[in-house]
Scaffold this motif. Structure first.
Motif, PDB file in Angstrom:
ATOM      1  N   ARG A 157       0.866  -1.179   0.000  1.00 12.55           N
ATOM      2  CA  ARG A 157       0.000   0.000   0.000  1.00 12.55           C
ATOM      3  C   ARG A 157       0.897   1.221   0.000  1.00 12.55           C
ATOM      4  O   ARG A 157       2.003   1.207   0.550  1.00 12.55           O
ATOM      5  N   GLN A 158       0.423   2.236  -0.670  1.00 16.89           N
ATOM      6  CA  GLN A 158       1.187   3.462  -0.779  1.00 16.89           C
ATOM      7  C   GLN A 158       1.125   4.210   0.541  1.00 16.89           C
ATOM      8  O   GLN A 158       0.068   4.359   1.141  1.00 16.89           O
ATOM      9  N   VAL A 159       2.298   4.689   1.012  1.00 14.14           N
ATOM     10  CA  VAL A 159       2.362   5.413   2.271  1.00 14.14           C
ATOM     11  C   VAL A 159       2.775   6.867   2.062  1.00 14.14           C
ATOM     12  O   VAL A 159       2.794   7.638   3.016  1.00 14.14           O
ATOM     13  N   GLY A 160       3.149   7.244   0.759  1.00 14.34           N
ATOM     14  CA  GLY A 160       3.519   8.626   0.527  1.00 14.34           C
ATOM     15  C   GLY A 160       4.218   8.757  -0.833  1.00 14.34           C
ATOM     16  O   GLY A 160       4.268   7.804  -1.626  1.00 14.34           O
ATOM     17  N   SER A 161       4.752   9.926  -1.084  1.00 19.07           N
ATOM     18  CA  SER A 161       5.500  10.177  -2.320  1.00 19.07           C
ATOM     19  C   SER A 161       6.703  11.036  -1.973  1.00 19.07           C
ATOM     20  O   SER A 161       6.726  11.727  -0.940  1.00 19.07           O
ATOM     21  N   TRP A 162       7.706  10.987  -2.877  1.00 20.12           N
ATOM     22  CA  TRP A 162       8.976  11.680  -2.604  1.00 20.12           C
ATOM     23  C   TRP A 162       9.460  12.300  -3.905  1.00 20.12           C
ATOM     24  O   TRP A 162       9.705  11.621  -4.868  1.00 20.12           O
ATOM     25  N   GLN A 163       9.599  13.624  -3.911  1.00 19.54           N
ATOM     26  CA  GLN A 163      10.022  14.309  -5.113  1.00 19.54           C
ATOM     27  C   GLN A 163      11.285  15.140  -4.884  1.00 19.54           C
ATOM     28  O   GLN A 163      11.873  15.650  -5.826  1.00 19.54           O
ATOM     29  N   ALA A 164      11.705  15.276  -3.609  1.00 20.41           N
ATOM     30  CA  ALA A 164      12.769  16.224  -3.316  1.00 20.41           C
ATOM     31  C   ALA A 164      14.144  15.610  -3.304  1.00 20.41           C
ATOM     32  O   ALA A 164      15.143  16.315  -3.194  1.00 20.41           O
TER      33      ALA A 164
END
Length: 409
Positions: free
Chosen positions: A24-31
């Motif tokens: 399950r997705q717990v977040g996203s990271w773009q930095a």
């Protein structure tokens, strides 16, 4: 794309965690890089793991309340289910399940302990109530009153039961104390009434005792004081202060009378001692009358002694019989002398004595003549019989002649 055993980051920067139910997705990271993304979400996992460890410690090592522990557990379970973290979330859930079982066990133990404590408290309070109800009928006022006060302190030291049970037991306990208090109050009210009545009676007795204190009627007054003392004892006790004051007056009145009587008796004893010496001197004089040689002079001397004897007065009671006995002996000797004198001078008695002597002499002469005849006839048996009769008549004749000679003396 980057991954580890518990999560991964896809090419678009989405972060996933792996669980037994799947990803399950717990977040996203773009930095930054995917490794930095996984490291960030792993730190969140570590923070969640630390909170669970802290709760485990509090449950297992402190006296944390079960309700508070359960609330914290439910909060952490929700966090684990919805955690935006990467790590072994299933392991954390299992730890929470284990901890939940421990909390439930502790709750059961505490419920049992509370139930046991309540049972013990109920038994203790029922015992206090039973003892209080027993004491309610006691007439040992001080001891029972002290014990009831101690029972109240014991009651206050016990925990409360459920409201209904506690109120019911307290009602019985309070009622028992009220019954005892009512009985005690009635007892002391009756006692106060009795003591007031005793005070009134004793005030009358004191007034009577004080009115007798100056009496010189020693015997009747002493008897009256004895009767007053009997009434005093039968009257019961008044209140302490009144009892002491009345007794001091009552005793004081008696002391006045008995001290006066003692002084009078001392004076009387001295006077009677002097009288004793005077009568003893008279007895020497009276006893000198004996033996009687002149009846007329003896009677005159005794009359003089008697007149002076009566004028002397009383002597001590213990010596009176002895003194009277000595004087009576002198009087008796004079009466006997008078009787003997009268007998000697009584014509009728002398005539009777002479007549009796003549009759006996005639009888003796006749028996002597009969003996002579029988002896002449050779009748030995008749002689023996007549001689026996003669001896008896001769003895009577001798006595009669002696009596007749006394009249002639």
């Amino acid at each position: 794309m980057s991954s580890d055993p518990w999560g991964r980051v896809d090419e678009q920067g989405n972060v996933y965690v792996r669980t037994a139910e799947g990803e399950r997705q717990v977040g996203s990271w773009q930095a930054g890089s995917p490794e930095e993304a996984l490291a960030y979400f792993e730190r969140k996992y570590q923070g969640l793991e630390a909170e669970i460890g802290l709760l485990e410690h509090r449950v297992r090592k402190t006296d944390l309340a079960a309700k508070e522990a359960q609330t914290a557990l439910d909060h952490l379970r929700a966090q684990v289910v919805e955690a935006h973290a990467v790590g072994d979330l299933d392991a954390l859930a299992k730890r929470l399940d284990t901890l939940g079982g421990e909390i439930e066990t502790r709750q059961s133990e505490r419920r049992a302990a509370r139930a046991k404590a309540q049972d013990e408290t109920r038994a203790a309070k029922e015992a206090l109530v039973a003892e209080a109800e027993q004491l309610a009928e006691s007439n040992q006022w001080r001891e029972a009153g002290d014990r009831l006060r101690a029972l109240v302190d014991n009651w206050k030291a016990l925990p409360r039961l459920d409201r209904k049970s506690d109120d019911e037991l307290w009602h019985r306990f309070s009622h028992a104390r009220s019954v005892f208090s009512k009985h005690r109050k009635a007892h002391f009210a009756a006692l106060d009434s009795e003591r007031e009545q005793a005070r009134l009676v004793k005030e009358k007795l004191v007034a009577e005792a004080e009115s007798l204190s100056d009496s010189t009627e020693w015997g009747p007054t002493a008897a009256a004081y004895r009767d007053l003392m009997t009434q005093w004892k039968a009257a019961g006790r008044a209140q302490r202060d009144a009892e002491e004051e009345l007794w001091a007056r009552f005793r004081g009145a008696q002391d006045v009378f008995f001290q006066a009587r003692s002084a009078a008796f001392s004076e009387r004893d001295h006077e009677q001692g002097e009288n004793q010496h005077a009568k003893e001197a008279l007895l020497v004089e009276a006893e000198a009358i004996l033996p009687i040689t002149d009846l007329k002079a003896a009677k005159a001397a005794l009359r003089d002694v008697n007149e002076r004897w009566e004028a002397i007065g009383h002597v001590p009671r213990e010596v009176r019989p002895k003194l009277d006995g000595r004087l009576n002996a002198v009087e008796r000797a004079i009466r006997e002398a008078e009787e003997a004198e009268w007998q000697r001078s009584n014509p009728e008695a002398k005539a009777r004595a002479a007549g009796m002597t003549g009759l006996l002499q005639a009888a003796v002469d006749k028996l002597q003549a009969d003996i002579d005849k029988a002896r002449a006839a050779g009748n030995a048996s008749k002689v023996a019989k007549l001689e026996s009769e003669l001896a008896g008549r001769q003895a009577l004749l001798d006595q009669a002649q002696k009596s007749l000679q006394e009249f002639s003396g």
